[in-house]
Motif scaffolding. Structure first.
Motif, PDB file in Angstrom:
ATOM      1  N   HIS A  40       4.886   0.746  -8.688  1.00 58.32           N
ATOM      2  CA  HIS A  40       4.726   2.211  -8.645  1.00 58.32           C
ATOM      3  C   HIS A  40       5.669   2.847  -7.629  1.00 58.32           C
ATOM      4  CE1 HIS A  40       1.020   2.225 -11.141  1.00 58.32           C
ATOM      5  NE2 HIS A  40       1.087   0.948 -10.798  1.00 58.32           N
ATOM      6  N   GLY A  41       6.618   2.059  -7.157  1.00 52.91           N
ATOM      7  CA  GLY A  41       7.597   2.583  -6.210  1.00 52.91           C
ATOM      8  C   GLY A  41       7.072   2.723  -4.798  1.00 52.91           C
ATOM      9  N   LEU A  42       5.972   2.022  -4.506  1.00 56.88           N
ATOM     10  CA  LEU A  42       5.366   2.114  -3.172  1.00 56.88           C
ATOM     11  C   LEU A  42       5.577   0.810  -2.409  1.00 56.88           C
ATOM     12  CD1 LEU A  42       1.911   3.561  -4.211  1.00 56.88           C
ATOM     13  CD2 LEU A  42       3.319   4.549  -2.381  1.00 56.88           C
ATOM     14  N   GLY A  43       5.655   0.917  -1.093  1.00 53.45           N
ATOM     15  CA  GLY A  43       5.684  -0.282  -0.264  1.00 53.45           C
ATOM     16  C   GLY A  43       4.266  -0.625   0.168  1.00 53.45           C
ATOM     17  N   PHE A  44       3.957  -1.914   0.219  1.00 57.43           N
ATOM     18  CA  PHE A  44       2.629  -2.325   0.692  1.00 57.43           C
ATOM     19  C   PHE A  44       2.787  -3.462   1.687  1.00 57.43           C
ATOM     20  CE2 PHE A  44      -1.045  -5.070   0.744  1.00 57.43           C
ATOM     21  CZ  PHE A  44      -2.086  -4.175   0.923  1.00 57.43           C
ATOM     22  N   GLY A  45       2.019  -3.428   2.750  1.00 57.05           N
ATOM     23  CA  GLY A  45       2.131  -4.507   3.721  1.00 57.05           C
ATOM     24  C   GLY A  45       0.967  -4.560   4.681  1.00 57.05           C
ATOM     25  N   THR A  63       2.041 -13.473   3.109  1.00 56.46           N
ATOM     26  CA  THR A  63       3.342 -13.453   2.434  1.00 56.46           C
ATOM     27  C   THR A  63       3.191 -13.314   0.919  1.00 56.46           C
ATOM     28  OG1 THR A  63       3.419 -15.852   2.468  1.00 56.46           O
ATOM     29  CG2 THR A  63       4.507 -14.728   4.268  1.00 56.46           C
ATOM     30  N   SER A  64       2.027 -13.708   0.395  1.00 53.94           N
ATOM     31  CA  SER A  64       1.875 -13.530  -1.059  1.00 53.94           C
ATOM     32  C   SER A  64       1.462 -12.094  -1.398  1.00 53.94           C
ATOM     33  CB  SER A  64       0.873 -14.528  -1.640  1.00 53.94           C
ATOM     34  OG  SER A  64      -0.384 -14.342  -1.041  1.00 53.94           O
ATOM     35  N   GLN A  65       0.764 -11.424  -0.508  1.00 56.25           N
ATOM     36  CA  GLN A  65       0.278 -10.078  -0.836  1.00 56.25           C
ATOM     37  C   GLN A  65       1.235  -8.967  -0.431  1.00 56.25           C
ATOM     38  OE1 GLN A  65      -2.483  -9.219  -2.493  1.00 56.25           O
ATOM     39  NE2 GLN A  65      -3.302 -11.283  -2.691  1.00 56.25           N
ATOM     40  N   CYS A  66       2.092  -9.243   0.545  1.00 54.69           N
ATOM     41  CA  CYS A  66       2.818  -8.133   1.186  1.00 54.69           C
ATOM     42  C   CYS A  66       4.316  -8.141   0.938  1.00 54.69           C
ATOM     43  CB  CYS A  66       2.592  -8.186   2.701  1.00 54.69           C
ATOM     44  SG  CYS A  66       0.870  -7.904   3.122  1.00 54.69           S
ATOM     45  N   LYS A  67       4.872  -6.952   0.974  1.00 53.85           N
ATOM     46  CA  LYS A  67       6.334  -6.782   0.967  1.00 53.85           C
ATOM     47  C   LYS A  67       6.817  -6.288   2.328  1.00 53.85           C
ATOM     48  CE  LYS A  67       7.071  -7.075  -3.617  1.00 53.85           C
ATOM     49  NZ  LYS A  67       7.890  -8.116  -4.208  1.00 53.85           N
ATOM     50  N   ILE A  68       5.859  -5.729   3.102  1.00 50.88           N
ATOM     51  CA  ILE A  68       6.200  -5.194   4.423  1.00 50.88           C
ATOM     52  C   ILE A  68       5.355  -5.927   5.455  1.00 50.88           C
ATOM     53  CG2 ILE A  68       6.147  -3.130   5.908  1.00 50.88           C
ATOM     54  CD1 ILE A  68       6.220  -1.430   3.346  1.00 50.88           C
ATOM     55  N   GLY A  69       5.967  -6.285   6.565  1.00 47.33           N
ATOM     56  CA  GLY A  69       5.212  -6.873   7.678  1.00 47.33           C
ATOM     57  C   GLY A  69       5.416  -6.025   8.921  1.00 47.33           C
ATOM     58  N   ALA A  70       4.321  -5.606   9.523  1.00 47.49           N
ATOM     59  CA  ALA A  70       4.418  -4.830  10.774  1.00 47.49           C
ATOM     60  C   ALA A  70       4.019  -5.761  11.910  1.00 47.49           C
ATOM     61  CB  ALA A  70       3.491  -3.624  10.720  1.00 47.49           C
ATOM     62  N   ILE A  71       4.906  -5.904  12.872  1.00 43.01           N
ATOM     63  CA  ILE A  71       4.587  -6.807  13.987  1.00 43.01           C
ATOM     64  C   ILE A  71       3.591  -6.092  14.898  1.00 43.01           C
ATOM     65  CG2 ILE A  71       5.544  -8.085  15.933  1.00 43.01           C
ATOM     66  CD1 ILE A  71       7.977  -8.626  14.127  1.00 43.01           C
ATOM     67  N   ILE A 269       1.287   5.494   5.470  1.00 49.27           N
ATOM     68  CA  ILE A 269       0.008   5.144   6.089  1.00 49.27           C
ATOM     69  C   ILE A 269       0.297   3.814   6.781  1.00 49.27           C
ATOM     70  CG2 ILE A 269      -2.413   4.558   5.696  1.00 49.27           C
ATOM     71  CD1 ILE A 269      -1.648   7.528   5.058  1.00 49.27           C
ATOM     72  N   THR A 270       0.141   3.772   8.087  1.00 42.79           N
ATOM     73  CA  THR A 270       0.667   2.628   8.839  1.00 42.79           C
ATOM     74  C   THR A 270      -0.373   1.635   9.331  1.00 42.79           C
ATOM     75  OG1 THR A 270       0.664   4.136  10.711  1.00 42.79           O
ATOM     76  CG2 THR A 270       2.801   3.700   9.679  1.00 42.79           C
ATOM     77  N   GLU A 271      -1.648   2.030   9.388  1.00 40.74           N
ATOM     78  CA  GLU A 271      -2.621   1.111  10.009  1.00 40.74           C
ATOM     79  C   GLU A 271      -3.961   1.178   9.273  1.00 40.74           C
ATOM     80  OE1 GLU A 271      -2.725   1.491  14.304  1.00 40.74           O
ATOM     81  OE2 GLU A 271      -0.588   1.942  14.398  1.00 40.74           O
ATOM     82  N   LEU A 272      -3.898   0.994   7.963  1.00 38.46           N
ATOM     83  CA  LEU A 272      -5.103   1.224   7.163  1.00 38.46           C
ATOM     84  C   LEU A 272      -6.181   0.156   7.378  1.00 38.46           C
ATOM     85  CD1 LEU A 272      -6.326   3.042   4.934  1.00 38.46           C
ATOM     86  CD2 LEU A 272      -5.343   1.458   3.262  1.00 38.46           C
ATOM     87  N   ASP A 273      -7.376   0.602   7.688  1.00 42.25           N
ATOM     88  CA  ASP A 273      -8.578  -0.245   7.701  1.00 42.25           C
ATOM     89  C   ASP A 273      -9.777   0.677   7.800  1.00 42.25           C
ATOM     90  OD1 ASP A 273      -9.046   0.408  10.419  1.00 42.25           O
ATOM     91  OD2 ASP A 273      -7.862  -1.299  11.110  1.00 42.25           O
ATOM     92  N   VAL A 274     -10.965   0.090   7.774  1.00 50.01           N
ATOM     93  CA  VAL A 274     -12.186   0.904   7.838  1.00 50.01           C
ATOM     94  C   VAL A 274     -13.015   0.461   9.036  1.00 50.01           C
ATOM     95  CG1 VAL A 274     -14.274   1.623   6.619  1.00 50.01           C
ATOM     96  CG2 VAL A 274     -12.166   1.206   5.327  1.00 50.01           C
ATOM     97  N   VAL A 304       0.413  12.174  -3.277  1.00 44.24           N
ATOM     98  CA  VAL A 304       1.471  12.866  -2.525  1.00 44.24           C
ATOM     99  C   VAL A 304       2.734  12.006  -2.597  1.00 44.24           C
ATOM    100  CG1 VAL A 304       2.161  13.847  -0.305  1.00 44.24           C
ATOM    101  CG2 VAL A 304      -0.256  13.821  -0.955  1.00 44.24           C
ATOM    102  N   ILE A 305       3.716  12.492  -3.314  1.00 49.73           N
ATOM    103  CA  ILE A 305       4.884  11.673  -3.634  1.00 49.73           C
ATOM    104  C   ILE A 305       5.684  11.281  -2.388  1.00 49.73           C
ATOM    105  CG2 ILE A 305       7.045  11.650  -4.988  1.00 49.73           C
ATOM    106  CD1 ILE A 305       4.459  11.392  -6.645  1.00 49.73           C
ATOM    107  N   ALA A 306       5.625  12.120  -1.354  1.00 46.30           N
ATOM    108  CA  ALA A 306       6.374  11.790  -0.132  1.00 46.30           C
ATOM    109  C   ALA A 306       5.791  10.564   0.583  1.00 46.30           C
ATOM    110  CB  ALA A 306       6.368  12.974   0.824  1.00 46.30           C
ATOM    111  N   LEU A 307       4.591  10.176   0.216  1.00 47.40           N
ATOM    112  CA  LEU A 307       3.975   8.996   0.829  1.00 47.40           C
ATOM    113  C   LEU A 307       4.601   7.746   0.221  1.00 47.40           C
ATOM    114  CD1 LEU A 307       1.265   8.460   2.631  1.00 47.40           C
ATOM    115  CD2 LEU A 307       0.590   7.379   0.533  1.00 47.40           C
ATOM    116  N   GLU A 308       5.263   6.955   1.053  1.00 44.10           N
ATOM    117  CA  GLU A 308       6.062   5.871   0.469  1.00 44.10           C
ATOM    118  C   GLU A 308       5.506   4.474   0.726  1.00 44.10           C
ATOM    119  OE1 GLU A 308       9.959   6.215   2.205  1.00 44.10           O
ATOM    120  OE2 GLU A 308       9.186   5.931   4.222  1.00 44.10           O
ATOM    121  N   ASP A 309       4.756   4.302   1.812  1.00 43.43           N
ATOM    122  CA  ASP A 309       4.249   2.963   2.138  1.00 43.43           C
ATOM    123  C   ASP A 309       2.774   3.018   2.533  1.00 43.43           C
ATOM    124  OD1 ASP A 309       6.839   1.845   1.968  1.00 43.43           O
ATOM    125  OD2 ASP A 309       7.249   2.261   4.092  1.00 43.43           O
ATOM    126  N   VAL A 310       2.082   1.948   2.208  1.00 41.92           N
ATOM    127  CA  VAL A 310       0.700   1.780   2.671  1.00 41.92           C
ATOM    128  C   VAL A 310       0.646   0.439   3.397  1.00 41.92           C
ATOM    129  CG1 VAL A 310      -1.707   1.473   1.979  1.00 41.92           C
ATOM    130  CG2 VAL A 310      -0.264   3.129   0.766  1.00 41.92           C
TER     131      VAL A 310
END
Ligand code: XIL
Length: 362
Positions: A40-45, A63-71, A269-274, A304-310
């Motif tokens: 869908h053109g989104l980054g996930f990590g 590594t199997s679920q993500c395309k982005i890794g935040a240290i 969205i940089t730090e998603l959790d509940v 919101v199309i400007a939202l690019e990564d979750v």
């Protein structure tokens, strides 16, 4: 009646979701979320840190679920320079190597943050502190240029409860350099690595309470000012530590994101959790509430199309940062993330998969 911005946003999604949702729901479990998002053109990590070295199950989930890794921590000032101005890059180097080998796009969190700074910095003179600030940005960005390609240059600029004029968060950087530490950090970072994506990251905006509303307004004004002044700011990161115990207004939050994006910034969205600290103890009920919170949040913001990564703040409950958060009940295992301590998918993972599948394409 004149359609609102929200009506317009949602109209596009309704059409897409009608086709996309049943297909995703029929898929066996949540397929790799990174792939689903990418379609869908989104980054996930997810955030990750040194635990990947000794926990192959976690490393493989990441590594199997993500395309982005935040240290998560190892690039932070206090982890790199705990005792004095000389940095120890050993762990950070290994993490970067690990991430790149796994094909992750790497994010650095956070270059300049007024929280979690080591005591030694307190004793530096104001003049020395400017030098340390510049040296930190230069050394870290230069070292990882072309490898860590996205940076939270400034993290959490606002904390109105500190009582500073303008609602700024106090801390050793702010106290010595004043609010200009923010544009200064961005300008310095752009010089150190002209190709990096430079992000302003903030907490609380997703909350529909006084704190959330006040930080939203201040952050918006700051973004307007930075862009007007030609500061190299590329994206705004909104943390998304969701608090189901606070009244929700994710539709209003999405509208606000869309408005901010009009200033010429991308949004992540940089730090998603509940935060499940106040949800019922019983696991099934708790997991359902966590999943429902994620569904409600993501289905509001993904249009919101400007939202690019979750990006999730850890993916498995095993390494939940809530375990060490001082307000989190000590006798409870957090169920805040998408996978449990055994790396098994929970309803939260299905909720995220369904929301990604229903997202309009970028
Ligand atoms: C947290 C880490 O997850 C913890 O391990 C560390 O002890 C403190 O920092 N907002 C942020 C993150 O911007 O950097 C924080 O990360 C969580 C809240």
């Amino acid at each position: 009646m004149k359609p609102t911005r929200r009506d317009i946003l949602m109209a596009g999604v309704a059409g897409l979701a009608a086709g996309a949702l049943p297909r995703a729901a029929a898929a066996a479990g949540p397929g790799p979320l990174g792939e689903l998002a990418a379609a869908h053109g989104l980054g996930f990590g997810s955030a990750f840190d040194r635990e990947v070295f000794d926990d192959p199950a976690w490393a493989s989930l990441l590594t199997s679920q993500c395309k982005i890794g935040a240290i998560e921590n190892s690039l932070k000032f206090d982890w790199l320079r705990p005792k004095g101005p000389e940095a120890d890059f050993a762990v950070a180097d290994r993490l970067v190597e690990f991430g790149l080998k796994a094909g992750l796009r790497l994010r650095g969190t956070a270059l300049i943050w007024n929280d979690w700074l080591p005591d030694w910095l307190k004793w530096s003179s104001v003049k020395d502190r400017r030098g340390i600030f510049e040296r930190h940005i230069d050394e870290v960005m230069f070292r990882y240029a072309g490898r860590v390609t996205s940076w939270d240059v400034v993290n959490e600029p606002f904390f109105p409860m500190h009582g500073r004029e303008g609602g700024y968060r106090k801390g050793y950087w702010f106290d010595a350099l004043g609010p200009d530490y923010i544009p200064d950090a961005f300008r310095r970072a752009a010089k150190a690595d002209p190709h990096a994506e430079l992000v302003l990251n903030e907490a609380f905006c997703e909350q529909n309470d006084e704190l959330g509303q006040s930080v939203r307004a201040r952050l918006y004004d700051l973004v307007v000012k930075l862009k007007q002044d030609g500061v190299p700011l590329h994206a705004v990161g909104l943390q998304g530590h969701l608090k189901p115990h606070i009244r929700q207004d994710y539709g209003g939050f999405a509208d606000w994101i869309a408005l901010m994006a009009e200033q010429g910034v991308k949004v992540k969205i940089t730090e998603l959790d509940v935060d499940d600290s106040q949800l019922p103890e019983e696991l099934r009920e708790r997991d359902a509430a966590v999943a429902e919170t994620l569904t409600s949040f993501l289905s509001s913001v993904l249009p919101v199309i400007a939202l690019e990564d979750v990006i999730c703040w850890q993916l498995s409950d095993k390494y939940s940062w809530y375990a060490n958060a001082e307000w989190y009940p000590k006798d409870r295992q957090a169920r805040s993330h998408l996978f449990d301590v055994e790396m098994r998918a929970k309803p939260a993972a299905d909720a995220v998969a369904a929301a990604l599948a229903a997202s309009p394409a970028r």
